[in-house]
Design an enzyme around this catalytic site. Structure first.
Site, PDB file in Angstrom:
ATOM      1  CG  ASP A  47      20.179   4.434 -29.412  1.00 45.46           C
ATOM      2  OD1 ASP A  47      19.074   5.455 -29.710  1.00 45.46           O
ATOM      3  OD2 ASP A  47      21.853   4.387 -29.724  1.00 45.46           O
TER       4      ASP A  47
HETATM    5  C1  BGC Z   1      24.772   2.404 -26.429  1.00 50.83           C
HETATM    6  C2  BGC Z   1      23.916   3.599 -27.329  1.00 50.83           C
HETATM    7  C3  BGC Z   1      23.861   3.223 -28.925  1.00 50.83           C
HETATM    8  C4  BGC Z   1      23.272   1.919 -28.698  1.00 50.83           C
HETATM    9  C5  BGC Z   1      23.128   1.715 -30.417  1.00 50.83           C
HETATM   10  C6  BGC Z   1      23.902   1.186 -26.758  1.00 50.83           C
HETATM   11  O1  BGC Z   1      23.964  -0.288 -26.525  1.00 50.83           O
HETATM   12  O2  BGC Z   1      24.440   2.407 -25.141  1.00 50.83           O
HETATM   13  O3  BGC Z   1      24.879   4.505 -26.838  1.00 50.83           O
HETATM   14  O4  BGC Z   1      23.771   4.714 -29.171  1.00 50.83           O
HETATM   15  O5  BGC Z   1      23.492   0.845 -28.286  1.00 50.83           O
HETATM   16  O6  BGC Z   1      22.754   1.095 -30.675  1.00 50.83           O
HETATM   17  C1  NOJ Z   2      25.440   7.021 -29.306  1.00 44.68           C
HETATM   18  C2  NOJ Z   2      23.977   6.614 -31.029  1.00 44.68           C
HETATM   19  O1  NOJ Z   2      25.308   6.834 -32.065  1.00 44.68           O
HETATM   20  C3  NOJ Z   2      22.999   7.955 -31.225  1.00 44.68           C
HETATM   21  O2  NOJ Z   2      23.087   7.935 -31.662  1.00 44.68           O
HETATM   22  C4  NOJ Z   2      22.151   8.809 -29.555  1.00 44.68           C
HETATM   23  O3  NOJ Z   2      21.549   9.101 -29.745  1.00 44.68           O
HETATM   24  C5  NOJ Z   2      23.139   8.142 -28.095  1.00 44.68           C
HETATM   25  N1  NOJ Z   2      24.549   7.159 -28.404  1.00 44.68           N
HETATM   26  C6  NOJ Z   2      22.666   8.011 -27.253  1.00 44.68           C
HETATM   27  O4  NOJ Z   2      22.032   6.959 -26.642  1.00 44.68           O
END
Ligand code: BGC
Ligand code: NOJ
Length: 832
Positions: A487
């Site tokens: 993400d």
């Molecule tokens: C985090 C990710 C997460 C995302 C969700 C980010 O700030 O680093 O791990 O999946 O937010 O929206």
């Molecule tokens: C947490 C999120 O829930 C997941 O959808 C995502 O793929 C990972 N973070 C990596 O950014």
């Protein structure tokens, strides 16, 4: 060196983790509830409850980011002379003579002892009930008669957990309660649009109560020293506005050796619109009375608890391994499966790191979670797939998440993630292989929940594949969109404004050349699955669940479709080989301008884990040595003491073209943290390549039971589950764990160990046996229930890492490695 502190240990026989010191390095929590009514509970009884949706139906209040940490929960105060104490130590923190918290399968038992009195509380949510039961047992272990003053405590949330913590100009005037006998009712906003209320009941006469927080606690006091408790005198307060609470007051006398049970019930009720009231402003309590009547004695509660235990016995009986290695067996048989069920129920919504207001059920997250529990509760997996697919758009794109209460998709955490559609294939194929139920493909499923827009689920899978094919970039690799699985690799966002979230800020699609090698690998893996599925259907394969059934809604020339998609997969493989290989590993991506990411040519972050995982799982270029080189590079550049980091070297400065990934300090989260979720991808890559020793050593590094010692201090978070992230080698404190419980790591660890390491893989026509083990592995047995069959499979590894030599089924040799499915009990012997 200072002796390592220990806070707890595993009790495998009872399937519990036993915490013996309440001052754990971080609250160690558990989850109660399996459907509709849920609670979070820490080892000191902190936490909260909600109905279905942690945002919209929060029943009790919780303050995240509080001082002290984990402040607020279901508290029992005991006043014994001048001593006031709690069985879970908090909030009074009176030193206890004995403390123990046992976190088990959907229940928690907390026991405290002080001055000859034992208080033991069993917390659980009975199956199919909208209530948390708290059975408190008080025992006088002293030689004299004890007279105790008992106060219970819960604080109501004004239902919407988000506005509850922000809209005080309104909130302080809306709170309403009713008191009837030993039951305190929370009916805030019931007079208007809400048709639900909550209650807190005890099955004994009370000698007083409180429902107004400030009256009970005192404006200048804390939960640790509420006025009413300290003075031993309830105020019988009736809340009007401000902060409604529920506290019962009971005087208890116990002869030496005597023991008494009290059953407290925190319940949730919904009424029909025309049956809301029994008189003006008086709530209709019929359903509450009925619910109380089902649980108001020790016998009824014990029965409900026994049913819950049987439920878990049955769930954990479906896949059971016996290797003789306790550390492995306890994770496979108990904790890994348990965590999978929790991620299924909660997705990424409510933990001690997810506040329950930010995130709902993720499209990609929930599809991945599915592989962790589909063997246990296939019907609910089926429903989940339909719910997820119903939030898809006609072009195959989708909402990134939906709210569990409404099941409607939203853009609150962004949209346009181009990996999302592929995961629907991943989840659906896992479901069909487990159940043999092809009929799910014939279900009519809407787009964006719009009635009238329904097409078959098969059509949804098809447009998911097409979404990738129709969004290819200049190298014929998948365009990344807002981001892929990571993400935080925001290649089209370009943000200089600290007030915007990287997740929702602009996603420039015009003119972008940003392509993802992670999606390329994912497309090849899921594409092969899709092709195999189409071939099955072309051969006339239909549901084995109902012999009568045929695919009436799906219109498709499956052979032609298999052919079409095979070509797309082949083309993708060629594109990766040509434009996605960096010499020693797979590239990670191309940026907006078409420049390489995750290349030896880059200054930082020369190598990323995600593309190594997915392209090795897809075996892209295996014949040219790419897979082996990529896996070796993971060992060389990503592996460290605590697992494999996400990228290396870490970013040391913010890169506008890359976004959130470079916003994190080195070694944390997506910037070179050990993001446990993606370690299994490489481990599976190792297994497919047959490198059992390497697979095992990567796996054991992040397996909680193997590193339990580290959890006692360094990791900080719960030693019985995986956390999302362990700080990587470049971090200020390498090895610190964060974001426990709600992580795709659970399902991926399960998928890895159950199917790829131990090698028991559900397939359309039976179970495929294909272990990949360390040379040191000894004989082991897996008992696997599969559809209407039960297999007892014994594997003799003989020092071989991979490769099944011979299989016998009920004493008869079989051809190949798939045990054909047939109803009944079977014994299987496998020689490697
Ligand atoms: C985090 C990710 C997460 C995302 C969700 C980010 O700030 O680093 O791990 O999946 O937010 O929206
Ligand atoms: C947490 C999120 O829930 C997941 O959808 C995502 O793929 C990972 N973070 C990596 O950014």
């Amino acid at each position: 060196m200072e002796q390592q502190k220990r806070y707890g240990h595993f009790d495998d026989q009872h399937r519990e983790y036993v915490i013996t010191n309440p001052q754990t390095p971080w609250p160690w929590i558990n989850y109660l509830g399996n459907e509709d009514f849920f609670s979070l509970i820490s080892n000191t009884a902190g936490g909260y409850s909600f109905y279905k949706d942690a945002k919209f139906r929060r029943i009790t209040r919780y303050r995240y980011n509080n001082v002290p940490m984990d402040n607020g929960g279901r508290y029992f105060y005991l006043k014994d002379g001048d001593t006031v104490w709690n069985p879970g130590w908090k909030p009074c923190k009176t030193p206890l003579d004995f403390y123990e918290c046992r976190h088990g399968m959907s229940y928690t038992r907390i026991t405290g002892r002080k001055n000859g009195v034992e208080a033991s509380v069993l917390f659980f949510v009975p199956l199919k009930k909208w209530a948390e039961v708290q059975k408190l047992t008080l025992t006088n272990q002293s030689q004299e008669t004890k007279t105790l003053k008992l106060f219970s405590f819960e604080e109501w949330c004004l239902w919407n957990a988000a506005t509850d913590m922000e809209n005080f100009q309104r909130n302080f005037s809306t709170g309403e309660v009713e008191i009837e006998g030993s039951t305190i009712y929370h009916k805030t906003e019931y007079r208007e649009r809400r048709n639900h209320y909550a209650f807190y009941h005890v099955n004994a006469p009370i000698q007083g109560f409180d429902t107004d927080r400030e009256t009970f606690v005192g404006l200048y006091n804390e939960f640790a020293n509420p006025d009413a408790v300290m003075e031993g005198k309830p105020r019988n307060s009736h809340a009007h506005g401000w902060s409604p609470i529920a506290s019962h007051y009971i005087e208890v006398t116990l002869a030496p050796g005597e023991s008494k049970d009290f059953v407290f019930i925190l319940g949730y009720i919904e009424n029909e619109q025309d049956k809301k009231f029994s008189a003006l402003q008086v709530i209709n309590k019929e359903k509450a009375h009925a619910l109380i009547a089902e649980l108001d004695t020790t016998e009824k509660v014990d029965k409900a608890f026994a049913e819950l235990c049987e439920y878990w016995d049955a769930l954990l009986n479906i896949y059971k391994v016996k290797t003789g290695n306790d550390k492995l067996d306890r994770m496979v048989n108990i904790w890994n499966q348990y965590q999978c069920m929790v991620t299924f129920n909660f997705s990424r919504s409510a933990s001690f790191f997810e506040s329950g207001v930010g995130r709902g059920m993720g499209f990609r997250d929930s599809n991945q979670d599915l592989v962790g529990f589909v063997h246990q509760i296939p019907p609910r997996a089926r429903q989940r797939i339909i719910d997820i697919a119903s939030t898809q758009f006609p072009d195959g794109g989708c909402y990134h998440q939906y709210q569990p209460l409404t099941k409607r998709g939203n853009n609150d955490i962004g949209g346009g993630f181009n990996d999302d559609p592929c995961w629907l294939i991943f989840g659906t194929v896992a479901y069909i292989k487990e159940t043999g139920d092809f009929s799910i493909l014939d279900e009519m499923v809407p787009f964006d929940n719009q009635p009238g827009s329904e097409v078959t689920l098969f059509e949804h899978l098809k447009i998911s594949m097409d979404h990738v094919i129709k969004n290819l970039g200049p190298h014929m690799l998948p365009l990344i969109g807002r981001a892929d699985w990571n993400d935080c690799l925001n290649l089209n966002c370009f943000s200089w404004d600290p007030n915007e979230s990287f997740q929702t800020t602009e996603n420039v699609s015009e003119g972008t050349k940003a392509e993802s090698l992670m999606i390329a690998g994912l497309f090849v893996v899921t594409g092969k699955d899709y092709v195999a599925l189409c071939k099955k259907l072309a051969n006339g394969q239909r549901s084995t669940v109902n012999g009568q059934w045929s695919m009436v809604n799906v219109q498709c020339d499956f052979a032609e479709e298999a052919n079409r998609m095979q070509q797309a997969v082949d083309a993708m493989i060629e594109a990766v080989k040509k434009h996605g290989w960096d010499g020693e590993w797979y590239l990670r991506a191309y940026d907006f301008y078409g420049r390489k990411i995750g290349s030896n040519e880059c200054e930082e972050a020369k190598i990323f884990i995600e593309s190594q995982g997915w392209c090795t799982m897809a075996e892209i270029g295996a014949e040219d040595g790419m897979v082996a080189k990529s896996l070796d590079s993971c060992k060389k550049y990503l592996e460290c003491e605590h697992g494999m980091v996400l990228n290396n070297p870490a970013f040391t400065k913010y890169i506008y073209e890359y976004g959130e990934i470079s916003s994190y300090p080195e070694g944390y989260k997506e910037n070179a943290g050990i993001f446990c979720h993606n370690n299994p991808w490489v481990i599976i890559g190792e297994c497919i390549a047959g490198r059992g020793n390497d697979a095992w050593s990567h796996y054991a590094k992040i397996l909680p039971s193997y590193v339990e010692e580290k959890y006692q201090t360094l990791h900080k978070v719960e030693p019985y589950v995986n956390c999302q992230m362990v700080a990587g080698k470049d971090a200020f404190r390498p090895g610190e764990g964060k974001n426990s419980w709600l992580t795709g790591t659970a399902a991926w660890m399960w998928y890895t160990v159950s199917e790829f390491i131990l090698g028991i893989k559900p397939d359309y026509d039976g179970i495929r046996i294909d272990p990949c083990l360390p040379e040191t592995a000894t004989d082991y047995t897996v008992c696997r229930k599969f559809r209407e069959a039960e297999y007892e499979i014994t594997i003799h590894p003989n020092g071989v890492q991979k490769g099944v030599k011979a299989i016998t089924l009920d004493g008869q040799p079989i051809e190949g490695t798939v045990i054909p499915y047939s109803v009944g009990k079977h014994v299987v012997e496998v020689v490697m």
